[in-house]
Scaffold this motif. Structure first.
Motif, PDB file in Angstrom:
ATOM      1  N   ILE A 267      39.760  41.030  37.200  1.00 18.50           N
ATOM      2  CA  ILE A 267      41.186  41.174  36.885  1.00 18.50           C
ATOM      3  C   ILE A 267      41.957  41.660  38.102  1.00 18.50           C
ATOM      4  N   TYR A 268      41.358  42.523  38.897  1.00 16.18           N
ATOM      5  CA  TYR A 268      42.000  43.014  40.126  1.00 16.18           C
ATOM      6  C   TYR A 268      42.276  41.865  41.091  1.00 16.18           C
ATOM      7  N   ILE A 269      41.295  40.985  41.255  1.00 17.05           N
ATOM      8  CA  ILE A 269      41.486  39.843  42.150  1.00 17.05           C
ATOM      9  C   ILE A 269      42.580  38.919  41.607  1.00 17.05           C
ATOM     10  N   ALA A 270      42.582  38.696  40.280  1.00 23.39           N
ATOM     11  CA  ALA A 270      43.628  37.868  39.681  1.00 23.39           C
ATOM     12  C   ALA A 270      45.000  38.494  39.886  1.00 23.39           C
ATOM     13  N   ALA A 271      45.087  39.824  39.787  1.00 22.47           N
ATOM     14  CA  ALA A 271      46.368  40.510  39.989  1.00 22.47           C
ATOM     15  C   ALA A 271      46.847  40.355  41.432  1.00 22.47           C
ATOM     16  N   LEU A 272      45.931  40.384  42.397  1.00 19.82           N
ATOM     17  CA  LEU A 272      46.319  40.191  43.802  1.00 19.82           C
ATOM     18  C   LEU A 272      46.960  38.827  44.008  1.00 19.82           C
TER      19      LEU A 272
ATOM     20  N   TYR B 244      45.399  51.032  38.897  1.00 23.43           N
ATOM     21  CA  TYR B 244      46.272  50.603  37.796  1.00 23.43           C
ATOM     22  C   TYR B 244      45.544  49.580  36.912  1.00 23.43           C
ATOM     23  N   VAL B 245      44.930  48.575  37.555  1.00 26.90           N
ATOM     24  CA  VAL B 245      44.196  47.543  36.819  1.00 26.90           C
ATOM     25  C   VAL B 245      43.014  48.160  36.065  1.00 26.90           C
ATOM     26  N   ALA B 246      42.264  49.041  36.756  1.00 29.45           N
ATOM     27  CA  ALA B 246      41.107  49.669  36.115  1.00 29.45           C
ATOM     28  C   ALA B 246      41.527  50.478  34.899  1.00 29.45           C
ATOM     29  N   GLY B 247      42.609  51.249  35.052  1.00 30.16           N
ATOM     30  CA  GLY B 247      43.073  52.072  33.940  1.00 30.16           C
ATOM     31  C   GLY B 247      43.502  51.239  32.751  1.00 30.16           C
TER      32      GLY B 247
ATOM     33  N   ALA C 272      42.494  49.044  27.441  1.00 26.01           N
ATOM     34  CA  ALA C 272      42.522  47.885  26.543  1.00 26.01           C
ATOM     35  C   ALA C 272      41.169  47.678  25.866  1.00 26.01           C
ATOM     36  N   ILE C 273      40.101  47.746  26.653  1.00 27.02           N
ATOM     37  CA  ILE C 273      38.758  47.562  26.084  1.00 27.02           C
ATOM     38  C   ILE C 273      38.431  48.696  25.113  1.00 27.02           C
TER      39      ILE C 273
END
Length: 643
Positions: free
Chosen positions: A32-37, A55-58, A63-64
């Motif tokens: 997800i981090y790579i997709a956000a970049l 931010y992505v990790a949090g 969510a999970i």
């Protein structure tokens, strides 16, 4: 590996499951981090942005966690939630067809043989494939689901093999692990569902032409892809957890039914037919089923939750069935009161306490034959009565009546007429006369047979039933051991209806925490086993000490000179605390109780009832004691009073 070791192994597998789940989350966070970049046009110029990563990790973890906790909360109601999500309907005896009644009979036989509560049975009517599952947190709240195709295509022996396989999952602690797996993996599924939502509402998130980043819908598509990776991780986790347990369940089913041909016949039919389900919930629950519930794929060998059918057939064929062939067939079965049914338990001079411990959570062919013979000899009125709500309530009340002292019984009936309708009281009297003619060994199985119908009552009605049974016991003027056993079993069996969301967690892992409770339970068992007029105080103390020294670290603990005294209220509280002990501690407690009971190589009916009631309440089901009891007649033995 015995019942308690399986429970410990299930706990260890749960820890491994959490580790694999955490690894899957880490992989998804990076994806997800790579997709956000790419979404914010930050790659490939700069790959590391700590702020965005945190931010992505949090957000991902939250969510999970939300998805998993939501599903876990839903599953607190037990296995019935899974059955209903798969489209199952509760199979009630009075509404079942011939195939359904045969299924219910097999489930009853297996439950009585293993000493667990008769599970609720759900029929997946729309599923024409051959498949089944077991779900729940403990043997006391288990449910079994069976597809309509299973009933249509399998004969009785084959159906017995499938049900034996599912009972293995119930007895080996697989169900709790499977439910936790469903709850945890739902959080990963939540990522996929979030991406699907963004994709579907993409028109509402269109960005202006001047924006050169990826649109939101594309990020949703990326989330779906990442969620798909998560689902593959989930399948890998399920495959890692469930494959070996399927082999164990197959072997146990052959042991239970002494008939490898039954299970082998099922596998042969599955090679020609289908085990896939059409229900959308099949993905989440695929690891629970008897056969592969999902469509086969190129990656089937890696991601399948079940071993290949050819391997399962090979292993069943490799089992040593020479001993099974020598066992009596169903046509050669004899009644439970005949000498052929012997297991070295009650009334046997060579009885060993280790036998009791080793048979906790197991089913032997002898116990299965015993259960079949017992059900076949049950009077028709009682066999029908346990399947009808009012009659089942009357049976519970009838078991609490004193059939030896007419004056006490009249006092009980007078009290019952004040709180229950006259029709129900009359039915209680009618059934009581029939029950009094039966062997005392039928009482506990009769309670278990009535439980599935009694659980259909509301929580308040179940509580009221237990209070009425308690009131009948109090009306005798002196609470007997049998009344205590009846109330203990009935209350425990009805807990899934009284408090569906309750769960039992391990709180005590050392004997020091439950030492006083263990002493109290052993004291009562020692007194019950030596309640005859010629028994001496020394006999009671010796039996008590023999059990105490079987407990872990007994030499380091303070031991009373005489067995402690208590009343039934205190005993119940101690048993409730022991329920929260770890499996290994429960094994030690059951072992100590068995040594106390079998010190004199005899087991009275009162001892057998109390020992089984305590073990059942600890969720350690003990099969019935099989040997004929020469000292026990069809009349009720004199019950011991409160210690």
């Amino acid at each position: 590996m015995n019942f308690f070791e399986h429970q410990d192994r299930a706990r260890q597998n749960t820890q491994q499951l959490i580790g694999l789940f955490s690894l899957s989350i880490a992989v998804m966070i990076m994806a997800i981090y790579i997709a956000a970049l790419f979404l914010f046009r930050m790659a490939p110029r700069v790959w590391w942005h700590p702020g965005i990563f945190l931010y992505v990790a949090g957000i991902t973890i939250i969510a999970i966690a939300v998805g998993s906790l939501y599903k876990i909360a839903c599953l607190r109601q037990g296995g019935s939630v899974i059955a209903q999500e798969l489209g199952g309907r509760l199979l009630l005896p009075d509404m079942a067809d011939e195939q359904g009644r045969q299924l219910l009979n097999i489930v009853e036989e297996m439950a009585i043989a293993s000493g667990i509560s008769v599970p609720e049975v759900y029929l997946l009517e729309r599923e024409t494939s051959i498949n089944a599952f077991a779900a729940g947190f403990t043997p006391n709240d288990a449910v079994i689901g069976v597809t309509r195709g299973t009933l249509q295509h399998l004969n009785r022996d084959e159906l017995q093999g499938v049900i034996g396989h599912e009972f293995s999952h119930i007895l080996n602690g697989d169900m709790r692990l499977n439910l936790r797996l469903v709850g945890l993996l739902h959080g990963i599924l939540f990522i996929y569902l979030t991406g699907e939502l963004l994709w579907r509402i993409r028109d509402s998130f269109r960005l202006g032409k001047e924006d050169k980043g990826l649109p939101i819908w594309a990020f949703g598509l990326a989330l779906m892809a990442i969620g798909g990776i998560g689902l593959l991780c989930g399948r890998l986790i399920k495959a890692a957890v469930s494959r070996q347990r399927e082999f164990l369940a197959d072997a146990s089913a052959v042991q239970f039914t002494r008939n490898p041909n039954g299970l082998n016949g099922v596998f042969q039919k599955l090679q020609q037919m289908d085990s896939r389900l059409i229900s959308p919930g099949a993905e989440a629950a695929s690891h629970m089923f008897f056969g592969n519930a999902l469509n086969p794929s190129f990656w089937d060998n890696m991601f399948s939750t079940h071993p290949p059918l050819a391997e399962r057939i090979r292993r069943i064929g490799g089992l040593n069935v020479s001993n099974l062939a020598a066992m009596p067939s169903r046509n050669q079965m004899r009644s439970p009161s005949q000498e052929s049914l012997t297991m070295g338990f009650a009334g046997s001079s060579n009885a060993m306490p280790e036998q009791v411990v080793n048979q906790v959570g197991s089913v032997t062919p002898e116990h299965f034959a015993h259960a079949q013979a017992l059900l076949s000899q049950l009077p028709e009125s009682l066999h029908l009565g346990v399947r009808e709500q009012k009659s089942a309530m009357a049976i519970a009340f009838a078991l609490a009546l004193d059939t030896e002292n007419i004056e006490i019984q009249e006092r009980q009936i007078a009290w019952l007429r004040e709180v229950q309708p006259a029709e129900l009281v009359d039915k209680t009297l009618e059934l009581s006369s029939e029950i009094s003619q039966l062997d005392a060994k039928i009482r506990l199985p009769l309670v278990d047979l009535a439980v599935p119908v009694l659980r259909q009552n509301s929580a308040k009605e179940c509580q009221r039933l237990c209070k009425c049974v308690h009131g009948l016991a109090v009306a005798t003027g002196s609470l007997s051991l049998w009344h205590f056993v009846l109330q203990l079993i009935l209350w425990h069996r009805l807990q899934p209806s009284i408090n569906p969301a309750s769960t039992t967690t391990v709180e005590y892992t050392s004997i020091e925490q439950i030492w006083p409770d263990s002493l109290l339970v052993l004291s009562v068992i020692a007194r019950v086993g030596h309640s005859q007029p010629d028994a001496s105080t020394k006999d009671i103390a010796y039996a008590f000490r023999s059990g105490v020294f079987r407990l872990p670290k007994a030499a380091e603990q303070e031991k009373p000179d005489t067995p402690p005294s208590c009343n039934f209220t205190e005993l119940k509280k101690s048993i409730e605390r022991l329920r929260l002990a770890s499996p290994k501690l429960k094994q030690a407690i059951v072992d100590a109780c068995a040594h106390t009971v079998l010190l004199d190589n005899k087991v009275t009916q009162s001892e057998a009832d109390l020992l089984r009631a305590i073990a059942m309440t600890l969720d350690c089901p003990i099969p019935p004691f099989l040997n004929p009891q020469r000292g026990i007649s069809k009349q009720r033995q004199s019950s011991s009073k409160g210690s």
